[in-house]
Design an enzyme around this catalytic site. Structure first.
Site, PDB file in Angstrom:
ATOM      1  N   ASP A  82       8.757  21.626 -17.197  1.00  0.00           N
ATOM      2  CA  ASP A  82       9.113  20.351 -16.560  1.00  0.00           C
ATOM      3  C   ASP A  82       9.954  19.457 -17.455  1.00  0.00           C
ATOM      4  OD1 ASP A  82       7.935  20.943 -14.169  1.00  0.00           O
ATOM      5  OD2 ASP A  82       6.049  19.916 -14.611  1.00  0.00           O
ATOM      6  N   ARG A 107       2.199  18.495 -19.951  1.00  0.00           N
ATOM      7  CA  ARG A 107       3.460  17.823 -20.257  1.00  0.00           C
ATOM      8  C   ARG A 107       3.418  16.995 -21.546  1.00  0.00           C
ATOM      9  NH1 ARG A 107       6.772  15.292 -15.411  1.00  0.00           N
ATOM     10  NH2 ARG A 107       8.357  15.708 -17.000  1.00  0.00           N
ATOM     11  N   ARG A 157       0.124   8.020 -12.044  1.00  0.00           N
ATOM     12  CA  ARG A 157       0.470   8.455 -13.396  1.00  0.00           C
ATOM     13  C   ARG A 157       0.378   7.298 -14.391  1.00  0.00           C
ATOM     14  NH1 ARG A 157       3.318  13.379 -13.360  1.00  0.00           N
ATOM     15  NH2 ARG A 157       2.518  14.668 -11.662  1.00  0.00           N
ATOM     16  N   HIS A 186       5.425   9.158  -8.401  1.00  0.00           N
ATOM     17  CA  HIS A 186       6.155   8.313  -9.339  1.00  0.00           C
ATOM     18  C   HIS A 186       6.949   7.266  -8.555  1.00  0.00           C
ATOM     19  CE1 HIS A 186       6.366  11.331 -12.925  1.00  0.00           C
ATOM     20  NE2 HIS A 186       5.508  10.370 -13.198  1.00  0.00           N
ATOM     21  N   CYS A 280      14.932  12.340 -11.178  1.00  0.00           N
ATOM     22  CA  CYS A 280      13.983  12.961 -12.109  1.00  0.00           C
ATOM     23  C   CYS A 280      14.700  13.669 -13.252  1.00  0.00           C
ATOM     24  CB  CYS A 280      13.091  13.958 -11.377  1.00  0.00           C
ATOM     25  SG  CYS A 280      11.867  13.216 -10.281  1.00  0.00           S
TER      26      CYS A 280
END
Length: 296
Positions: A82, A107, A157, A186, A280
């Site tokens: 990612d 992540r 998040r 997000h 993103c």
């Protein structure tokens, strides 16, 4: 004809600002785990075509270059699929890089690599200071910068504590917005900044209180529909005139054009298998000396 002339007039008054972006080639991109509702590693239909993902990403990168923007690259790291989603690596305002602290263990290492890049390349790209947040913070995924404030997402998040840290670090007001739809986990999947005064968002992605906040602050915002939100149409990148949008978000592209912007459509459907879109993949670097932008 009258409507067409009005649109053309609005477009003629829109000014693009040359931007500086950081991106990461999806050399190791795959869906290896599931940390959001888009990711289905055990579903054969969700299997990533690596070559297609690379080609789609390269088209996105070239789109920015063709629009006159400056694109820097961070090297991808094996085992971090990612990392292609560069926007999550930091938020950079006035030459200050506010780093990330990811919620999910898969992540976590990405934050180290992105902060190291800014420390190494800071002089080149106009970043003079860096900060490691104590609270969970996922970069521009949840922090979208306006001239007079930073819009900040929370709910899935980034933690509210990071909002306070960012306000102290940057000296800018930070407006907290609560996300309530797990598919739009997000802020940059539910809201797009189009220019210094204009945003677009999908109202059901936000709590009633946050919807009211957005209505009060941006009464003339573009309101996206569910169909466009569910192809991550709001995960868009704007330079003040051109708006890079997933090609599947057809209604949103029309709305953007009606407001005098120029939609530029790209297909990043392979990256959407992990819940990502153009924004993103794109971390904007805002050096202090360019706070007001370079008009062209």
């Amino acid at each position: 004809m009258t409507e067409r002339r009005e649109v053309m007039h609005r477009q003629s008054t829109r000014a693009a600002t040359r931007r500086r972006y950081l991106m990461c080639r999806p050399r190791y991109f795959t869906v290896a785990y599931s940390i959001n509702p888009w990711m289905h590693p055990d579903d054969p239909a969700a299997c990533v075509d690596g070559e297609r993902a690379l080609a789609q990403w390269e088209t996105l990168r070239q789109t920015y270059v063709d629009l006159g923007h400056e694109v820097h690259l961070i090297d991808p790291v094996p085992g971090l699929p990612d990392m292609v989603f560069a926007a999550n690596g930091a938020v950079v305002v006035d030459g200050q890089a506010f780093g990330s602290r990811f919620r999910h263990v898969q992540r976590l290492p990405e934050a180290v690599h992105y902060l190291a890049w800014f420390k190494t390349h800071g002089t080149t790209v106009g970043v003079r200071d860096t900060y490691v947040p104590l609270s969970v913070a996922e970069g521009e995924g949840d922090f979208l910068t306006m001239p007079d404030r930073i819009l900040a997402g929370t709910g899935f998040r980034t933690e509210p504590g990071a909002h306070r840290e960012l306000a102290e670090f940057t000296g800018r007001p930070v407006v907290s917005l609560e996300l309530v739809d797990a598919r739009l986990y997000h802020l940059d999947t539910a809201l797009a900044v189009l220019d210094e005064e204009t945003i677009a968002y999908y109202p059901p992605a936000f709590s009633p209180e946050s919807q009211e906040t957005l209505r009060e602050m941006y009464p003339h915002a573009i309101l996206a529909d569910e169909a466009d939100a569910m192809v991550l149409g709001l995960n868009a990148v704007s330079d003040g005139r051109h708006v890079v949008i997933p090609v599947q978000a057809t209604s949103f592209a029309r709305q953007v054009a009606e407001r005098g912007f120029e939609p530029v459509t790209v297909d990043v459907s392979e990256l959407r298998k992990s819940g990502g879109g153009p924004k993103c993949c794109t971390l904007e670097i805002r050096p202090a000396r360019e706070r007001e932008g370079e008009r062209r």
